[in-house]
Structures are given as C-alpha cells and as structure tokens.
Design a protein around this motif. Structure first.
Motif, PDB file in Angstrom:
ATOM      1  N   SER A  81       0.836  -1.206   0.000  1.00  0.00           N
ATOM      2  CA  SER A  81       0.000   0.000   0.000  1.00  0.00           C
ATOM      3  C   SER A  81       0.871   1.256   0.000  1.00  0.00           C
ATOM      4  CB  SER A  81      -0.911   0.037   1.220  1.00  0.00           C
ATOM      5  OG  SER A  81      -1.813  -1.027   1.202  1.00  0.00           O
ATOM      6  N   ALA A  82       1.927   1.246   0.801  1.00  0.00           N
ATOM      7  CA  ALA A  82       2.833   2.396   0.855  1.00  0.00           C
ATOM      8  C   ALA A  82       3.556   2.578  -0.468  1.00  0.00           C
ATOM      9  CB  ALA A  82       3.836   2.216   1.993  1.00  0.00           C
ATOM     10  N   ALA A  83       4.039   1.492  -1.036  1.00  0.00           N
ATOM     11  CA  ALA A  83       4.752   1.573  -2.313  1.00  0.00           C
ATOM     12  C   ALA A  83       3.836   2.083  -3.422  1.00  0.00           C
ATOM     13  CB  ALA A  83       5.330   0.213  -2.680  1.00  0.00           C
ATOM     14  N   ASN A  84       2.608   1.599  -3.463  1.00  0.00           N
ATOM     15  CA  ASN A  84       1.662   2.031  -4.484  1.00  0.00           C
ATOM     16  C   ASN A  84       1.273   3.501  -4.303  1.00  0.00           C
ATOM     17  OD1 ASN A  84       1.683  -0.528  -5.589  1.00  0.00           O
ATOM     18  ND2 ASN A  84      -0.156  -1.190  -4.510  1.00  0.00           N
ATOM     19  N   ALA A  85       1.054   3.901  -3.063  1.00  0.00           N
ATOM     20  CA  ALA A  85       0.692   5.295  -2.789  1.00  0.00           C
ATOM     21  C   ALA A  85       1.849   6.227  -3.153  1.00  0.00           C
ATOM     22  CB  ALA A  85       0.318   5.465  -1.317  1.00  0.00           C
ATOM     23  N   TYR A  86       3.062   5.821  -2.825  1.00  0.00           N
ATOM     24  CA  TYR A  86       4.233   6.638  -3.164  1.00  0.00           C
ATOM     25  C   TYR A  86       4.370   6.770  -4.680  1.00  0.00           C
ATOM     26  CZ  TYR A  86       8.977   8.161  -3.926  1.00  0.00           C
ATOM     27  OH  TYR A  86      10.080   8.848  -4.375  1.00  0.00           O
ATOM     28  N   GLU A  87       4.212   5.677  -5.390  1.00  0.00           N
ATOM     29  CA  GLU A  87       4.340   5.709  -6.853  1.00  0.00           C
ATOM     30  C   GLU A  87       3.265   6.610  -7.468  1.00  0.00           C
ATOM     31  OE1 GLU A  87       5.757   5.424 -10.527  1.00  0.00           O
ATOM     32  OE2 GLU A  87       6.768   4.761  -8.702  1.00  0.00           O
ATOM     33  N   ALA A  88       2.035   6.543  -6.976  1.00  0.00           N
ATOM     34  CA  ALA A  88       0.956   7.390  -7.485  1.00  0.00           C
ATOM     35  C   ALA A  88       1.261   8.863  -7.197  1.00  0.00           C
ATOM     36  CB  ALA A  88      -0.378   6.991  -6.859  1.00  0.00           C
ATOM     37  N   PHE A  89       1.753   9.141  -5.996  1.00  0.00           N
ATOM     38  CA  PHE A  89       2.111  10.505  -5.630  1.00  0.00           C
ATOM     39  C   PHE A  89       3.264  11.013  -6.493  1.00  0.00           C
ATOM     40  CE2 PHE A  89       4.639  13.469  -3.067  1.00  0.00           C
ATOM     41  CZ  PHE A  89       3.690  14.447  -2.846  1.00  0.00           C
ATOM     42  N   ARG A  90       4.284  10.194  -6.669  1.00  0.00           N
ATOM     43  CA  ARG A  90       5.439  10.564  -7.486  1.00  0.00           C
ATOM     44  C   ARG A  90       5.014  10.866  -8.914  1.00  0.00           C
ATOM     45  NH1 ARG A  90       9.000   9.005 -10.862  1.00  0.00           N
ATOM     46  NH2 ARG A  90       8.138   6.962 -11.213  1.00  0.00           N
ATOM     47  N   GLN A  91       4.131  10.042  -9.453  1.00  0.00           N
ATOM     48  CA  GLN A  91       3.635  10.243 -10.818  1.00  0.00           C
ATOM     49  C   GLN A  91       2.854  11.548 -10.928  1.00  0.00           C
ATOM     50  OE1 GLN A  91       4.403   8.171 -13.387  1.00  0.00           O
ATOM     51  NE2 GLN A  91       3.472   9.687 -14.708  1.00  0.00           N
ATOM     52  N   LYS A  92       2.009  11.828  -9.933  1.00  0.00           N
ATOM     53  CA  LYS A  92       1.218  13.052  -9.938  1.00  0.00           C
ATOM     54  C   LYS A  92       2.120  14.279  -9.888  1.00  0.00           C
ATOM     55  CE  LYS A  92      -2.356  15.594  -7.558  1.00  0.00           C
ATOM     56  NZ  LYS A  92      -2.889  15.929  -6.284  1.00  0.00           N
ATOM     57  N   ILE A  93       3.094  14.256  -8.980  1.00  0.00           N
ATOM     58  CA  ILE A  93       4.031  15.381  -8.859  1.00  0.00           C
ATOM     59  C   ILE A  93       4.831  15.529 -10.150  1.00  0.00           C
ATOM     60  CG2 ILE A  93       6.103  16.207  -7.661  1.00  0.00           C
ATOM     61  CD1 ILE A  93       3.504  16.584  -6.099  1.00  0.00           C
ATOM     62  N   GLY A  94       5.241  14.406 -10.730  1.00  0.00           N
ATOM     63  CA  GLY A  94       5.984  14.447 -11.990  1.00  0.00           C
ATOM     64  C   GLY A  94       5.177  15.082 -13.105  1.00  0.00           C
ATOM     65  N   ASN A  95       3.897  14.737 -13.189  1.00  0.00           N
ATOM     66  CA  ASN A  95       3.024  15.321 -14.209  1.00  0.00           C
ATOM     67  C   ASN A  95       2.848  16.826 -13.997  1.00  0.00           C
ATOM     68  OD1 ASN A  95       2.682  12.817 -15.391  1.00  0.00           O
ATOM     69  ND2 ASN A  95       0.728  12.412 -14.389  1.00  0.00           N
ATOM     70  N   GLU A  96       2.659  17.219 -12.726  1.00  0.00           N
ATOM     71  CA  GLU A  96       2.502  18.639 -12.431  1.00  0.00           C
ATOM     72  C   GLU A  96       3.782  19.405 -12.732  1.00  0.00           C
ATOM     73  OE1 GLU A  96       0.925  19.201  -8.493  1.00  0.00           O
ATOM     74  OE2 GLU A  96      -0.786  17.920  -8.918  1.00  0.00           O
ATOM     75  N   ALA A  97       4.919  18.821 -12.401  1.00  0.00           N
ATOM     76  CA  ALA A  97       6.205  19.471 -12.680  1.00  0.00           C
ATOM     77  C   ALA A  97       6.404  19.613 -14.189  1.00  0.00           C
ATOM     78  CB  ALA A  97       7.349  18.662 -12.062  1.00  0.00           C
ATOM     79  N   GLU A  98       6.078  18.562 -14.916  1.00  0.00           N
ATOM     80  CA  GLU A  98       6.211  18.599 -16.372  1.00  0.00           C
ATOM     81  C   GLU A  98       5.329  19.701 -16.962  1.00  0.00           C
ATOM     82  OE1 GLU A  98       5.052  15.629 -19.948  1.00  0.00           O
ATOM     83  OE2 GLU A  98       6.286  14.757 -18.361  1.00  0.00           O
ATOM     84  N   ASN A  99       4.118  19.836 -16.451  1.00  0.00           N
ATOM     85  CA  ASN A  99       3.217  20.897 -16.907  1.00  0.00           C
ATOM     86  C   ASN A  99       3.790  22.289 -16.617  1.00  0.00           C
ATOM     87  OD1 ASN A  99       1.374  19.024 -17.827  1.00  0.00           O
ATOM     88  ND2 ASN A  99       0.098  19.130 -15.995  1.00  0.00           N
ATOM     89  N   ASP A 100       4.605  22.373 -15.561  1.00  0.00           N
ATOM     90  CA  ASP A 100       5.241  23.652 -15.200  1.00  0.00           C
ATOM     91  C   ASP A 100       6.590  23.844 -15.879  1.00  0.00           C
ATOM     92  OD1 ASP A 100       3.135  24.336 -13.575  1.00  0.00           O
ATOM     93  OD2 ASP A 100       4.074  23.616 -11.729  1.00  0.00           O
ATOM     94  N   GLY A 101       6.965  22.895 -16.751  1.00  0.00           N
ATOM     95  CA  GLY A 101       8.220  23.020 -17.494  1.00  0.00           C
ATOM     96  C   GLY A 101       9.446  22.527 -16.752  1.00  0.00           C
ATOM     97  N   LEU A 102       9.249  21.719 -15.705  1.00  0.00           N
ATOM     98  CA  LEU A 102      10.373  21.184 -14.941  1.00  0.00           C
ATOM     99  C   LEU A 102      10.643  19.734 -15.339  1.00  0.00           C
ATOM    100  CD1 LEU A 102       9.377  22.505 -11.407  1.00  0.00           C
ATOM    101  CD2 LEU A 102      11.172  23.408 -12.879  1.00  0.00           C
ATOM    102  N   SER A 103      11.919  19.392 -15.443  1.00  0.00           N
ATOM    103  CA  SER A 103      12.289  18.004 -15.717  1.00  0.00           C
ATOM    104  C   SER A 103      12.364  17.238 -14.403  1.00  0.00           C
ATOM    105  CB  SER A 103      13.651  17.949 -16.414  1.00  0.00           C
ATOM    106  OG  SER A 103      14.674  18.343 -15.511  1.00  0.00           O
ATOM    107  N   GLU A 104      12.478  15.914 -14.497  1.00  0.00           N
ATOM    108  CA  GLU A 104      12.633  15.088 -13.288  1.00  0.00           C
ATOM    109  C   GLU A 104      13.908  15.492 -12.550  1.00  0.00           C
ATOM    110  OE1 GLU A 104      12.926  10.399 -11.951  1.00  0.00           O
ATOM    111  OE2 GLU A 104      12.125  10.904 -13.930  1.00  0.00           O
TER     112      GLU A 104
END
Length: 99
Positions: A65-88
């Motif tokens: 559950s922790a691993a899945n929640a972290y991965e979902a959170f990481r993906q969401k933050i990554g998408n938001e960062a990408e939308n703001d023009g930031l790379s990983e």
C-alpha cells in the motif's frame, strides 16, 4: 504534533497561528481530527514535506500500500512538474537542495 480542540482554536486563534509557525497543529472536534494548521513559510518544498509527514502520522501505510501510494504521488508530482516546465532532474535538485 500539538493537538487543540476546535473551541480552543477559536478562543486562542493567535496562539494557534504562532504555534503553527513552529509545528503543525491538529484541530479536533468531538475527539476526531478535522483539520491541520501549518505554516507555509514561503517554501513550497518544505511545506510539501510537512504535508507528507502529516499524512504518514495520520494514516500510516505499510508494505505494498505504501509503495503504491508513493508511486501514485510521485507520478502526480511528476506530471505537475512537467506541466510547469520542470524536468525530473529539476525536481530532484529542488527536493535535495531543501532537505
């Protein structure tokens, strides 16, 4: 984390704000958590880390559950960062610079 009842928070609002500058304050009503007050202090990365710590304290996850929640959170933050023009790499630099 300090805990206050909703009535105490109303009656001591100045104290609530002052305390939230040092640590998050959990507000309860009838013994149940209803809100958390925390200072943003102008640092979004630090605020994000505080929110993650609060989530862990209030609803700890274990194992898959922790691993899945972290991965979902990481993906969401990554998408938001990408939308703001930031790379990983940009995001990693920001996170590690503010630890």
């Amino acid at each position: 984390m300090l805990t206050m009842t909703s009535l105490a928070a109303q009656n001591h609002f100045g104290e609530l704000i002052d305390t939230s500058q040092r640590e998050p304050v959990l507000i309860t009503r009838r013994g149940r958590p209803v809100s958390v007050v925390l200072s943003t202090s102008g640092n979004t990365v630090q605020t994000l880390l505080q929110v993650m710590k609060l989530i862990n304290e209030l609803s700890p996850l274990k194992g898959d559950s922790a691993a899945n929640a972290y991965e979902a959170f990481r993906q969401k933050i990554g998408n938001e960062a990408e939308n703001d023009g930031l790379s990983e790499e940009d995001v990693n630099t920001l996170v590690h610079a503010n630890r």
